[in-house]
Scaffold this active site. Structure first.
Site, PDB file in Angstrom:
ATOM      1  N   SER A  42     169.520 -22.492  98.189  1.00 21.30           N
ATOM      2  CA  SER A  42     170.105 -23.245  99.305  1.00 21.30           C
ATOM      3  C   SER A  42     171.433 -23.839  98.816  1.00 21.30           C
ATOM      4  O   SER A  42     171.597 -25.039  98.693  1.00 21.30           O
ATOM      5  CB  SER A  42     169.151 -24.353  99.749  1.00 21.30           C
ATOM      6  N   GLU A 283     166.691 -36.757  99.906  1.00 19.60           N
ATOM      7  CA  GLU A 283     167.879 -35.988  99.513  1.00 19.60           C
ATOM      8  C   GLU A 283     168.346 -35.119 100.687  1.00 19.60           C
ATOM      9  O   GLU A 283     167.520 -34.582 101.430  1.00 19.60           O
ATOM     10  CB  GLU A 283     167.483 -35.108  98.322  1.00 19.60           C
ATOM     11  N   ASP A 310     173.185 -34.122  97.553  1.00 18.08           N
ATOM     12  CA  ASP A 310     173.186 -32.894  96.743  1.00 18.08           C
ATOM     13  C   ASP A 310     174.297 -31.987  97.267  1.00 18.08           C
ATOM     14  O   ASP A 310     175.418 -32.002  96.746  1.00 18.08           O
ATOM     15  CB  ASP A 310     171.803 -32.232  96.839  1.00 18.08           C
ATOM     16  N   LYS A 335     174.080 -31.170  89.429  1.00 22.44           N
ATOM     17  CA  LYS A 335     173.735 -29.790  89.057  1.00 22.44           C
ATOM     18  C   LYS A 335     174.938 -29.209  88.329  1.00 22.44           C
ATOM     19  O   LYS A 335     176.022 -29.069  88.923  1.00 22.44           O
ATOM     20  CB  LYS A 335     173.460 -28.959  90.302  1.00 22.44           C
ATOM     21  N   HIS A 363     167.707 -29.202  88.076  1.00 20.50           N
ATOM     22  CA  HIS A 363     167.645 -27.746  87.878  1.00 20.50           C
ATOM     23  C   HIS A 363     168.165 -27.042  89.126  1.00 20.50           C
ATOM     24  O   HIS A 363     168.590 -27.683  90.082  1.00 20.50           O
ATOM     25  CB  HIS A 363     166.189 -27.345  87.639  1.00 20.50           C
TER      26      HIS A 363
HETATM   27  P1  PGA Z   1     168.690 -24.789  95.160  1.00 15.75           P
HETATM   28  O1  PGA Z   1     167.656 -25.925  95.540  1.00 15.75           O
HETATM   29  O2  PGA Z   1     168.775 -24.710  93.696  1.00 15.75           O
HETATM   30  O3  PGA Z   1     168.090 -23.586  95.824  1.00 15.75           O
HETATM   31  O4  PGA Z   1     170.015 -25.188  95.787  1.00 15.75           O
HETATM   32  C1  PGA Z   1     167.577 -27.124  94.894  1.00 15.75           C
HETATM   33  C2  PGA Z   1     168.006 -28.259  95.770  1.00 15.75           C
HETATM   34  O5  PGA Z   1     168.388 -28.056  96.945  1.00 15.75           O
HETATM   35  O6  PGA Z   1     168.011 -29.396  95.313  1.00 15.75           O
HETATM   36 ZN    ZN Z   2     168.791 -30.377  97.264  1.00 16.07          ZN
END
Ligand code: PGA
Ligand code: ZN
Length: 418
Positions: A42, A283, A310, A335, A363
């Site tokens: 996502s 989140e 995020d 991230k 992660h």
């Molecule tokens: P993703 O999901 O690594 O698929 O983006 C993690 C998140 O949305 O926090």
């Molecule tokens: Zn997220």
């Protein structure tokens, strides 16, 4: 002074079996270290660019041979003989070589693999643990353990992408793991008694065919109580709505069913959820560009609930600055591959802390055996880490690393209090 002799890259695979980049850095003192880049499902529009080859006849277009080549040629050439202790300088060279705003030319996956591998090699070279190399004061984070997967991470009908538990009363990291373990095991028993599947999704949480958020939340609360823990005291619930995936072209959200509701109705929905359940963190409650909706929600419930950006912030200083100004949230998810170098990641964390935003090191849903983020969480004294359930080796690897760090720190080790 230790110099970089060469940088070598290769294509390896993440937990979804998709190709990803590994870089290996060789130093003049014969030390070498490697790092592997994770990958999201996502992903937000404001993330740094993940370079994939796009040749449909080879790994369905997902191969990363161009990023690998970029490391083996241009990056390798330009990092030769550079002092490996100069992380900032190295990251700046990487940024300059790329030259684009979103790292589109060489690929953020190429840049990040090298940036992280340099820092690991330098740590070994200095005979330090990675967290000792990355920081001076240490704190074990509280885990946000994913226990039910929905949204883009599972094939069920749940709209919310992640239901997580946070062991607020844990006294140390092993205690945190044990509390989460109990809830996970009891949730499994509850699912079994209801003939619900206990197969796990991408991040190791269960992915049963449940239809509503409330049903999932009721079952999690039951599991906490069955574990003889107090909901909201010992264990609180944290959500990742990943609302980018739930918005329509009119700016409405399908938060709980296929029906779309307005931003105001969504805020009411969240307020009700928070009053009914021990939810302490939400989140991505809204999409990555819906700044006003974020500010309104933070104003309404931000005093008692952690509102985490995020996709909104994408680990990007510019976007975080806007969020601080507009009071869009009170917490940021970090991230490393959203931004693409270690130095930029550390800068975002610094800015967040200065403005009293909590930092949650995270992660990706496609992750690997690389445990860099565990050390990063400890070294930046981040209060929380989000790295999946107590299942799937790529997730458990981070928990095991944190347990080893806790053991190394011995009496001086401390876990975040939330
Ligand atoms: P993703 O999901 O690594 O698929 O983006 C993690 C998140 O949305 O926090
Ligand atoms: Zn997220």
């Amino acid at each position: 002074m230790t110099k970089i002799i060469k940088v070598v890259a290769r294509q390896v695979f993440d937990s979804r079996g998709n190709p990803t980049v590994e870089a290996e850095v060789f130093l003049s003192n014969k030390i070498k270290a490697s790092a592997i880049v994770p990958s999201g499902a996502s992903t937000g529009a404001f993330e740094a660019y993940e370079l994939r080859d796009g040749n449909i006849n080879y790994f369905l277009g997902k191969s990363v041979l161009t990023a690998v080549k970029n490391i083996n040629t241009i990056i390798n050439k330009n990092l030769k003989n550079i002092d490996s202790g100069k992380q900032k300088k190295i990251d700046q060279i990487l940024l300059d070589l790329d030259g684009t705003e979103n790292k589109k030319k060489l690929g953020a996956n190429a840049l990040l693999a090298v940036s992280l591998a340099v820092s690991k090699a330098e740590a070994i070279s200095k005979k330090k643990e990675l967290y000792q190399h990355l920081g001076k004061k240490f704190l074990l984070p509280k885990p946000l353990m994913n226990i039910i997967n929905g949204g883009a991470h599972a094939d069920n009908n749940l709209r919310i992408q992640e239901f997580m538990i946070r062991p607020d009363s844990a006294k140390n990291f092993m205690d945190a793991v044990e509390k989460c373990f109990l809830v996970i095991q009891n949730l499994k028993k509850i699912f079994q008694s209801k003939n619900l599947s206990t197969n796990v999704g991408d991040e190791g949480g269960f992915a049963p065919l449940i239809n509503s958020n409330e049903e999932a939340l009721d079952l999690v609360v039951q599991a906490i109580e069955k574990s003889k823990l107090k909901p909201g005291v010992d264990i609180s619930i944290c959500l990742d709505v990943a609302a980018n995936e739930l918005i329509n072209k009119d700016g409405e959200y399908s938060l709980n069913s296929a029906d779309f509701i307005s931003v105001d109705e969504s805020i009411t929905y969240y307020k009700n959820l928070v009053s009914k359940y021990p939810i302490k963190s939400i989140e991505d409650p809204f999409a990555e560009d819906d700044w006003n909706a974020w500010s309104s929600l933070t104003k309404e419930i931000g005093k008692n609930v952690q509102i985490v950006g995020d996709d909104l912030f994408a680990t990007n200083v510019k976007r975080l600055k806007k969020g601080i100004k507009e009071k869009s949230a009170n917490s940021i998810l970090i991230k490393v591959n959203q931004i693409g170098t270690l130095t930029e990641t550390l800068n975002v964390i610094k800015l967040a802390k200065k403005n009293n935003f909590s930092t949650i090191i995270s992660h990706r849903s496609g992750d690997t055996e690389d445990t860099f983020i565990a050390d990063l969480a400890v070294a930046t004294q981040s209060t929380q880490i989000k790295t999946g359930s107590l299942a799937r080796s790529e997730r458990v690897a981070k928990y095991n690393r944190l347990l080893r760090i806790e053991e190394q720190l011995g009496k001086s080790s401390k876990i975040a209090r939330i």
